[in-house]
Design an enzyme around this catalytic site. Structure first.
Site, PDB file in Angstrom:
ATOM      1  N   HIS A   1      50.560  33.340  22.238  1.00  0.00           N
ATOM      2  CA  HIS A   1      51.039  32.962  23.562  1.00  0.00           C
ATOM      3  C   HIS A   1      50.056  31.992  24.241  1.00  0.00           C
ATOM      4  O   HIS A   1      50.427  30.894  24.659  1.00  0.00           O
ATOM      5  CB  HIS A   1      51.223  34.230  24.404  1.00  0.00           C
ATOM      6  CG  HIS A   1      51.657  33.975  25.809  1.00  0.00           C
ATOM      7  ND1 HIS A   1      52.940  34.198  26.238  1.00  0.00           N
ATOM      8  CD2 HIS A   1      50.983  33.514  26.889  1.00  0.00           C
ATOM      9  CE1 HIS A   1      53.045  33.874  27.507  1.00  0.00           C
ATOM     10  NE2 HIS A   1      51.858  33.455  27.935  1.00  0.00           N
ATOM     11  N   GLU A   2      48.809  32.422  24.337  1.00  0.00           N
ATOM     12  CA  GLU A   2      47.822  31.583  25.018  1.00  0.00           C
ATOM     13  C   GLU A   2      47.620  30.269  24.270  1.00  0.00           C
ATOM     14  O   GLU A   2      47.385  29.227  24.866  1.00  0.00           O
ATOM     15  CB  GLU A   2      46.491  32.321  25.186  1.00  0.00           C
ATOM     16  CG  GLU A   2      46.567  33.561  26.074  1.00  0.00           C
ATOM     17  CD  GLU A   2      47.242  33.301  27.422  1.00  0.00           C
ATOM     18  OE1 GLU A   2      47.151  32.181  27.961  1.00  0.00           O
ATOM     19  OE2 GLU A   2      47.880  34.243  27.934  1.00  0.00           O
TER      20      GLU A   2
ATOM     21  N   HIS B   1      50.145  27.797  25.385  1.00  0.00           N
ATOM     22  CA  HIS B   1      49.717  27.103  26.606  1.00  0.00           C
ATOM     23  C   HIS B   1      48.707  26.017  26.251  1.00  0.00           C
ATOM     24  O   HIS B   1      48.749  24.907  26.771  1.00  0.00           O
ATOM     25  CB  HIS B   1      49.029  28.078  27.567  1.00  0.00           C
ATOM     26  CG  HIS B   1      49.965  28.969  28.317  1.00  0.00           C
ATOM     27  ND1 HIS B   1      51.033  28.490  29.027  1.00  0.00           N
ATOM     28  CD2 HIS B   1      49.981  30.320  28.475  1.00  0.00           C
ATOM     29  CE1 HIS B   1      51.671  29.515  29.601  1.00  0.00           C
ATOM     30  NE2 HIS B   1      51.051  30.631  29.270  1.00  0.00           N
TER      31      HIS B   1
ATOM     32  N   HIS C   1      50.288  22.960  24.810  1.00  0.00           N
ATOM     33  CA  HIS C   1      50.968  22.202  25.861  1.00  0.00           C
ATOM     34  C   HIS C   1      49.959  21.277  26.557  1.00  0.00           C
ATOM     35  O   HIS C   1      50.242  20.125  26.862  1.00  0.00           O
ATOM     36  CB  HIS C   1      51.568  23.196  26.866  1.00  0.00           C
ATOM     37  CG  HIS C   1      52.697  22.655  27.688  1.00  0.00           C
ATOM     38  ND1 HIS C   1      53.291  23.385  28.678  1.00  0.00           N
ATOM     39  CD2 HIS C   1      53.342  21.472  27.669  1.00  0.00           C
ATOM     40  CE1 HIS C   1      54.259  22.669  29.230  1.00  0.00           C
ATOM     41  NE2 HIS C   1      54.304  21.497  28.639  1.00  0.00           N
TER      42      HIS C   1
HETATM   43 ZN    ZN Z   1      51.470  32.602  29.808  1.00  0.00          ZN
END
Ligand code: ZN
Length: 687
Positions: free
Chosen positions: A471-472, A475, A478
C-alpha cells in the site's frame, strides 16, 4: 552551514540537530516573504511571477518537511520543542500567503491573460488550484475576518499537534509487566520473546525471575488481543488502548476538550468562508461533489455490507459460545474469537503465514512486482539516514537514468508515531535544463528482528503487514513515477484527496496473487516458498468477516462526515453522543460504553482526513475497478502484464495532479467507475 539550508542533494539527516530548526526556518520564512514582495512587483506571467514564488516555497517546504519527518519518526524532547516553537511561524506564513489579496489578484490577472491560454495543462491547473485555494484560504475576506481566520488556523495547527502527541504519550506511558507465566498461555513464542527482551531492557537490577512486558504499541498489543487465553489480560490491554487520551487517563493528555474545540473552530472556518458547514469546505477540492453524495455512497455500501456483517457477527457469537465457552462476546473477545474461528475454519494462523515472509524476501518480491509492471529497476543506494534501521534505494527507468529515490523505515520504536505512511522528501520538477528527481519516505511500524542485532532471525511480517507495505509503496510510486515537471501538480501534489488512495490500494491487490506470492515467500527455517494449499486457505480466509470490516470503516466515515456536516458542539450533544448514534445505526458489534475511539482518531483530528475519511472506500471503488483490468489480462498474460502496467503508469501514476482524477480514471479504464469489482473482491457479489 545549517544542514536544513543545504538543498544541493539529499536531506542531511546525519547533521540535522534541533538547534538548526529555528535559524533555518527563520531564514526561509524571511526569504519566502521577500519572494512574495518581489513577485508582486513582477509582471503577471508564469516565469516572472509564479516560478520564483514556487522556488522559495519549495525550499521552505523541503526544510520543514525534514523537521516534521524527524518529529514523526525520531521524537525526543529537544526536537519536539524546536518543532513546536517553529510550527506557529510556519503555519502563520502559509496562512498569510493564502490570504494575500494582492497575490490573489495577480493570479487572477494571469488567469485572464493571453499567456494563460498558452500554458501547459499542468500549469493551467496549478493556477486554477491556486485561485480555488486562495478562496478557501480566506483571501477574499475583509480585514477583521482575515485576522480571525489566521488565528483560528493557527490554533487548529497547535491543537492537531497536541492531539497526536497526547496519543503517543498515553501509548508510551502504559506497560503491563507480567510475572506469572501461566497468564501467557496462547501468546506466540516470538511475541513472548519480544516481551521478555522489552522487560529485560527496562530492568537494571534483576531478581532472576523472568518477566514479560506488554505495551499498547501494535506489535505487542495486537497479538495479545488475538491470542492470549487469559481473558482478563486481553480486557486490561483493550481497556487501556480504547481509553487512550481520554478522561480515564491523565488530564493533560485528555483529547476530549480538543475534539470539541477542533470541531468548533472548523465550523467557524466554514462560516467565515460562507459555506454551510466544514464538510463542504473539505469537499471543494475533492472528487466527491457534496456531503449528501458521500453519505448516499456510504449508505449504499452499508446496505450491501450489512447482511454479510450480521452473518459474520452471528457466526462469531455462536462459535464463541459453543467452542470457547464465552457466553457474552465482549470487545476484547472479538479479535481472540475471530482468530480462533479463522484458524479452525481455514486451519492456519497469522503466525504460521508469517514464517514465509522474512523481510528480504518481501522487499525483493515487492520490488519485482513494481519492476515487472512499470519496467523500472530498484537497487540499494547510500544516503544519510535518521536511524540505523533505515534503508535507501534508487529507481532507474528500465536500464536508463535514475528517476527517483526512497527511504524505508520499517520497524516500530518508541520515538515513531504509529501507523504507516508515505511522505515526500523532494518533488520532481524541471529546474532550467535539469530535472530534479523525486525522493519519498516510506514508514511503517512492523516488528523488528528478534534477538541481538548480529546473528538474530530476520524480521518476519504478517500478510497484513505485507499488504501495508504494498500500500505505502503504491503511494511512493505515485510520487516517484510522475512525469510532471511543475511542482504544484507533480507526483501526489494536487491529486484530489479522495483519489489519492487509488494507486496504494491498487498495489495491495498484487500481494494476493499466487504468481506474486509464490516468488516472494521463503520459509525462515526451510527456505521453501509458501505451499499452494496454505495460499488457497489464505485466499478463502481473505473475505473472512469482510462484512464487519466494511461496516466498521463506514461507521468511521459516517461519523467523520456528519461531525463536520451537521453536528454542533454547542448544541448540547458531544462528539461521543454522535458516535454512539452512528454506531446505533451502523455497527453490528457495538463497542463497550467506555470505548473512546474518537480520542485517538488522529486521521480526522490530527491528519488531513477531516470530512475525508470516506476517501478510503471511495478510492477503493476506483482501485478495485482499475485492478479488474489486470484480472481480465490474467487469462492470457498473468496479472503482471507490462502493457496494462505501462498504461496504468502513463494514465494514473505519471500524470499526478496535472488533470482531474476522474479524467485519469476514464483514460485508463475507458469508462466511469463502478462498484461491482469492490463488492466482488469482498465476496459480496456472486463470483
Ligand atoms: Zn494510503
Amino acid at each position: 552551514m545549517n544542514p536544513l539550508l543545504d538543498f544541493s542533494a539529499l536531506p542531511r539527516f546525519d547533521r540535522i540537530k534541533p538547534e538548526h530548526v529555528a535559524p533555518a526556518m527563520d531564514e526561509l520564512l524571511a526569504a519566502g516573504r521577500r519572494a512574495v514582495e518581489a513577485s508582486l512587483e513582477a509582471p503577471a506571467t508564469w516565469n516572472d511571477f509564479v516560478a520564483p514564488l514556487e522556488d522559495a516555497n519549495e525550499r521552505l517546504s523541503r526544510a520543514w518537511g525534514q523537521v516534521a519527518h524527524l518529529h514523526a519518526v525520531m521524537d525526543r524532547p529537544s526536537l519536539r520543542e524546536a518543532y513546536n516553537a517553529a510550527l506557529p511561524k510556519v503555519s502563520q506564513y502559509w496562512t498569510e500567503l493564502g490570504q494575500n489579496l494582492q497575490l490573489f489578484q495577480k493570479y487572477r490577472e494571469l488567469h485572464r491573460s493571453a499567456e494563460f491560454q498558452a500554458l501547459t495543462p499542468a500549469r493551467k491547473r496549478i493556477v486554477e488550484n491556486a485561485l480555488r485555494d486562495f478562496r478557501l484560504g480566506g483571501a477574499e475576506l475583509p480585514l477583521e475576518k482575515k485576522q480571525r481566520y489566521a488565528d483560528v488556523q493557527e490554533e487548529l495547527a497547535r491543537l492537531s499537534a497536541k492531539f497526536s502527541e497526547n496519543i503517543l504519550d498515553a501509548t508510551n506511558a502504559f506497560s503491563l509487566l507480567i510475572e506469572e507465566e501461566g497468564r501467557l498461555s496462547g501468546i506466540p513464542a516470538d511475541v513472548l520473546q519480544a516481551a521478555r527482551e522489552a522487560a529485560q531492557k527496562d530492568e537494571k537490577q534483576t531478581d532472576g525471575k523472568p518477566k514479560w512486558k506488554f505495551t499498547l504499541h501494535m506489535p505487542s498489543y495486537l497479538p495479545v488481543l488475538q491470542y492470549a487465553d487469559d481473558r482478563s489480560l486481553r480486557a486490561a490491554l483493550y481497556r487501556e488502548s480504547a481509553t487512550r487520551a481520554s478522561e480515564f487517563g491523565r488530564p493533560e493528555w485528555d483529547n476530549t476538550p480538543l475534539i470539541a474545540r477542533i470541531v468548533e473552530l472548523r465550523r467557524e472556518i466554514a462560516s467565515l468562508l460562507g459555506y454551510a458547514n466544514y464538510a463542504e469546505v473539505s469537499l471543494t477540492p475533492k472528487m466527491a461533489q457534496s456531503p449528501a453524495q458521500v453519505l448516499a455512497f456510504l449508505d449504499d455500501l452499508a446496505r450491501h455490507a450489512r447482511p454479510f456483517a450480521e452473518k459474520d457477527a452471528d457466526e462469531l457469537r455462536t462459535f464463541a459460545r459453543q467452542e470457547l465457552k464465552l457466553e457474552t462476546l465482549e470487545a476484547w473477545d472479538v479479535p481472540y474469537a475471530s482468530e480462533k474461528l479463522r484458524s479452525k475454519r481455514y486451519a492456519f494462523s497469522d503466525q504460521e503465514v508469517k514464517q514465509y515472509f522474512p523481510e528480504d524476501a518481501v522487499l525483493q518480491g515487492l520490488f519485482r512486482v513494481a519492476q515487472a509492471l512499470y519496467q523500472i529497476d530498484i537497487v540499494p543506494a547510500a544516503a544519510p539516514v535518521w536511524h540505523e534501521d533505515v534503508r535507501f534505494f534508487e529507481i532507474r527507468d528500465g536500464s536508463g537514468p535514475v528517476i527517483g529515490h526512497f527511504y524505508i523505515d520499517l520497524y516500530a520504536r518508541e520515538t515513531k508515531r504509529g501507523g504507516a505512511w508515505m511522505d515526500d522528501a523532494i518533488t520532481r520538477r524541471r529546474k532550467g535544463a535539469e530535472i530534479q528527481t523525486p525522493v519519498a519516505y516510506l514508514n511503517t511500524n512492523f516488528s523488528r528482528p528478534l534477538g541481538s542485532p548480529a546473528g538474530g532471525k530476520p524480521a518476519l511480517f504478517t500478510h497484513d503487514e505485507v499488504l501495508t507495505l504494498f500500500h505505502e509503496f503504491g503511494h511512493g510510486l505515485h510520487h516517484l513515477l510522475t512525469r510532471v515537471e511543475d511542482l504544484g501538480v507533480s507526483g501526489i501534489n494536487g491529486v484530489e484527496w479522495d483519489a489519492v488512495e487509488l494507486p496504494s490500494q491498487f498495489m495491495e491487490n498484487f500481494a494476493w496473487e499466487w504468481d506474486v506470492l509464490r516468488g516472494m515467500t521463503r520459509h525462515v527455517d526451510t527456505g521453501l516458498p509458501i505451499p499452494r494449499s496454505l495460499y488457497e486457505r489464505m485466499l478463502a480466509a481473505k473475505n473472512f468477516q469482510s462484512g464487519l470490516a466494511m461496516l466498521r470503516q463506514i461507521e468511521f466515515a459516517v461519523f467523520d462526515m456528519r461531525l463536520h456536516a451537521d453536528f454542533d458542539p454547542a448544541g448540547g450533544r458531544s462528539a461521543r453522543d454522535l458516535l454512539e448514534e452512528v454506531r446505533g445505526r451502523i455497527a453490528v458489534l457495538r463497542p463497550p460504553a467506555f470505548n473512546r475511539f474518537a480520542n485517538s482518531f488522529s486521521h480526522i483530528f490530527a491528519g488531513g482526513y477531516a470530512a475525508g475519511y470516506y476517501s478510503y472506500k471511495w478510492a477503493e471503488v476506483l482501485s478495485a475497478d482499475a485492478y479488474s483490468v489486470f484480472e481480465e489480462m490474467s487469462e492470457s498474460q498473468g496479472v503482471l502484464d507490462p502493457r496494462a502496467g505501462q498504461r496504468f503508469r502513463e494514465e494514473i501514476l505519471a500524470v499526478g495532479g496535472s488533470r482531474p482524477a476522474a479524467e485519469s480514471f476514464r483514460a485508463f479504464r475507458g469508462r466511469e467507475p463502478r462498484v461491482e469489482a469492490l463488492l466482488r473482491h469482498n465476496g459480496m457479489i456472486g463470483a
